[in-house]
Design an enzyme around this catalytic site. Structure first.
Site, PDB file in Angstrom:
ATOM      1  CG  HIS A  56      58.510 -53.685 -50.386  1.00 51.04           C
ATOM      2  ND1 HIS A  56      57.364 -54.220 -50.913  1.00 51.04           N
ATOM      3  CD2 HIS A  56      59.476 -54.634 -50.508  1.00 51.04           C
ATOM      4  CE1 HIS A  56      57.621 -55.448 -51.346  1.00 51.04           C
ATOM      5  NE2 HIS A  56      58.896 -55.731 -51.115  1.00 51.04           N
TER       6      HIS A  56
ATOM      7  CG  ASP B  88      63.974 -57.180 -55.671  1.00 53.45           C
ATOM      8  OD1 ASP B  88      63.667 -58.025 -54.798  1.00 53.45           O
ATOM      9  OD2 ASP B  88      63.163 -56.713 -56.482  1.00 53.45           O
TER      10      ASP B  88
END
Lengths: 180, 403
Positions: B310, B221
């Site tokens: 995403h 991330d």
């Protein structure tokens, strides 16, 4: 004024762990020639004043700070003034007769060349007496320091609460040492 | 990104920790150059650093995400006006300068907890209420706006808003806790704590090498954050004058439903984000830093990176070039009840951008409309802040606004 000074000077207080001056690390750098060419002023860091609100004696308190001398000659903090205090002394905590007492530091507070002095609770401090108003946490007070090299430094010092050692800076004449 | 750190005489003479000026400069350079190239990030930029609080920008923004952090939001007390806020900023500045150098904060009741070389940074933010104080209404940065409620948000007041913010971050939670306690204590005459969020991040691999880090879904991330010139144009604001070198900060507490996420196959998890779980590489690439091939299709004519992935929806090419600089801290909130331990997991999402209005809100709106991850993530907290520019040894944070 004289009576108060006497009370403060003769005050007997409990021995604090940090009464002995023990810098936590020695300076590791020596001044460079180029830097030494400029007259090096004492560096004042981490200054604060102990709040008086909520304490027994609101007529006096103390200012603490660290003085660093980057120069090659010792410099002495000779005096201090503040508009909030009628009288300002430079104090030390010294052993006398097995007890630690607060008393005026004779000759001022000396900072050796390339070294530090920590003014902190239980040790050296700037004593603010005859306070003209209560000092509460969050206030700021002006303090001007005068040094033996002729320099003066005007500081704006924050007032902070501090819970430790109530009796050190608000000595009660009737108080007997609670701790040994 | 970071101005050269000049080791002042004062620093060289520092009486605690003997701060290594070289390490500071090295860390700054690392943060400035290595954002997109995680393999190239120098190890010393991650832990064991001494980060100078001084500079054109506040510390703690461009530095690598540290291991441990607390975000503390405050509510201004009724009597705190512009002058009082200035006193608090001077107090906090002095505390931060001392603590980040490894010295006790002035008046510290536990001075021995202070320690140098633990990568401590403290970043100060100002919430919208600051710009409602008399004399400050006209100084509000245009980019500092509240985030409108998103369809998937389930915001709780206990995690939202705030008039002031501190981001306290370091290599270890003990340092963070000590610094936070001092800063909260000194703020007492001016502001009361509103919420606190505690999180952690693992930005090193097993060999101590810097890596991007993972959230609790297991995803890498933070890949593809802007670097170098892009970082500058993405993050730093140019106006108003007092705010030059500042930025805006969004804090979102994102609850993650690990239970239902676990029910997915690995392939389903990877398609939801558009990246491989093991390396963080896009499903169209091999390495984490590979650019996404958003046009690539599989044998059945389907996008390899799905339409609702995403990584696709948040990509700058899908958002008119809009970018943000994001960071995150994992959280695990455990509450012991009579029925046992109730655990909530998630991400304290933090993003920096020059303008919340022009960057964050359009991006988040698009994600709210179609992001596959919405099924397993829910924002339960949201807050916005203006982060004033940096300060120097003879100035204090927010001086250009409050002096």
């Amino acid at each position: 004024m004289t009576a108060r000074l006497t009370a403060a000077t003769a005050a007997v207080v409990a021995l604090a762990a940090c009464a002995t001056e023990t810098p936590r690390a020695r300076p590791t750098a020596t001044p460079t020639p180029s830097a030494a060419a400029v007259p090096a002023k004492v560096i004042v860091e981490d200054a604060w004043v102990r709040a008086t609100t909520g304490t027994k004696d609101r007529s006096m308190t103390a200012a603490f700070m660290t003085l660093t001398n980057p120069g090659e000659k010792a410099v002495v903090l000779t005096s201090a003034t503040s508009p909030v205090a009628g009288m300002v002394h430079l104090h030390e905590m010294a052993k006398a007769g097995g007890r630690t007492v607060m008393r005026e530091k004779a000759g001022g507070i000396s900072v050796a060349a390339g070294s530090h002095q920590h003014l902190r609770p239980g040790g050296l401090h700037v004593m603010l007496m005859d306070l003209k108003r209560p000092l509460k946490a969050g206030d700021e007070v002006a303090v001007t320091l005068a040094f033996s090299d002729g320099t003066k430094q005007a500081l704006t010092v924050p007032v902070k609460k501090f819970t430790e050692e109530e009796e050190h800076y608000h000595p009660s004449p009737s108080k007997t040492p609670a701790r040994q | 990104v970071t101005p050269p750190v000049r080791p002042t005489r004062r620093r060289l003479l520092g009486y605690v920790g003997a701060t290594t000026a070289g390490a500071v400069a090295g860390a700054a350079a690392g943060a400035a150059t290595a954002r997109d190239e995680s393999a190239a990030r120098p190890e010393y930029a991650v832990t064991g650093a001494s980060v100078s609080p001084f500079g054109v920008h506040q510390a703690g923004i461009e530095q690598v995400t540290p291991r441990s952090a607390k975000l503390l939001a405050f509510t201004l007390l009724p009597g705190t006006d512009r002058a009082a806020l200035a006193r608090l900023m001077r107090l906090w500045t002095a505390d931060v300068v001392a603590l980040t150098a490894g010295r006790a904060a002035p008046g510290d009741t536990a001075p021995d907890l202070a320690q140098g070389n633990v990568s401590l940074t403290v970043t100060v933010g100002l919430g919208p209420a600051v710009f409602e104080l008399p004399g400050l209404a006209s100084r509000r940065p245009a980019g500092l706006v509240e985030i409108p409620a998103m369809r998937h948000d389930r915001l709780e007041p206990r995690w939202s808003g705030g008039d002031l913010l501190l981001v306290v971050a370091a290599d270890d939670a003990t340092t963070v806790a000590h610094a936070a306690r001092r800063l909260v204590s000194d703020a007492e005459p001016f502001a009361r704590p509103r919420w606190t969020q505690t999180g952690s991040w693992r930005a090193t691999d097993a060999d101590g090498k810097a890596v991007t880090g993972r959230n609790l879904f297991g995803q890498v991330d933070g890949t593809g954050n802007p670097a170098s010139e892009l970082f500058t144009s993405t993050v730093w604001a140019g106006e108003p004058e007092w705010f030059r070198g500042g930025t805006t900060l969004v804090v979102r507490r994102i609850r993650m439903n690990l239970g239902t996420w676990d029910e997915l196959t690995r392939s389903e998890q990877e398609r939801a984000v558009g990246r491989r779980l093991d390396t963080g590489a896009p499903l169209t690439g091999k390495a984490e830093s590979d650019e996404l091939d958003l046009a690539a299709k599989d044998g059945d004519g389907r996008h390899v990176i799905p339409a609702n992935a995403h990584a696709r929806l948040s990509h700058h090419t899908q958002n008119a070039g809009r970018r943000i600089f994001r960071k995150g801290f994992n959280y695990t909130d455990e509450q012991v009840t009579a029925a046992g331990v109730r655990t909530e997991s998630g991400l304290i999402f933090v993003s920096y951008q020059a303008s919340i209005a022009e960057q964050f809100i359009p991006l988040q709106t698009r994600l709210d409309q179609g992001d596959a991850l919405n099924e397993w993530t829910t924002a339960v907290g949201s807050a916005v802040f203006a982060v004033p520019p940096g300060y120097q040894p003879d100035t204090w944070v927010a001086q250009s606004l409050l002096a």
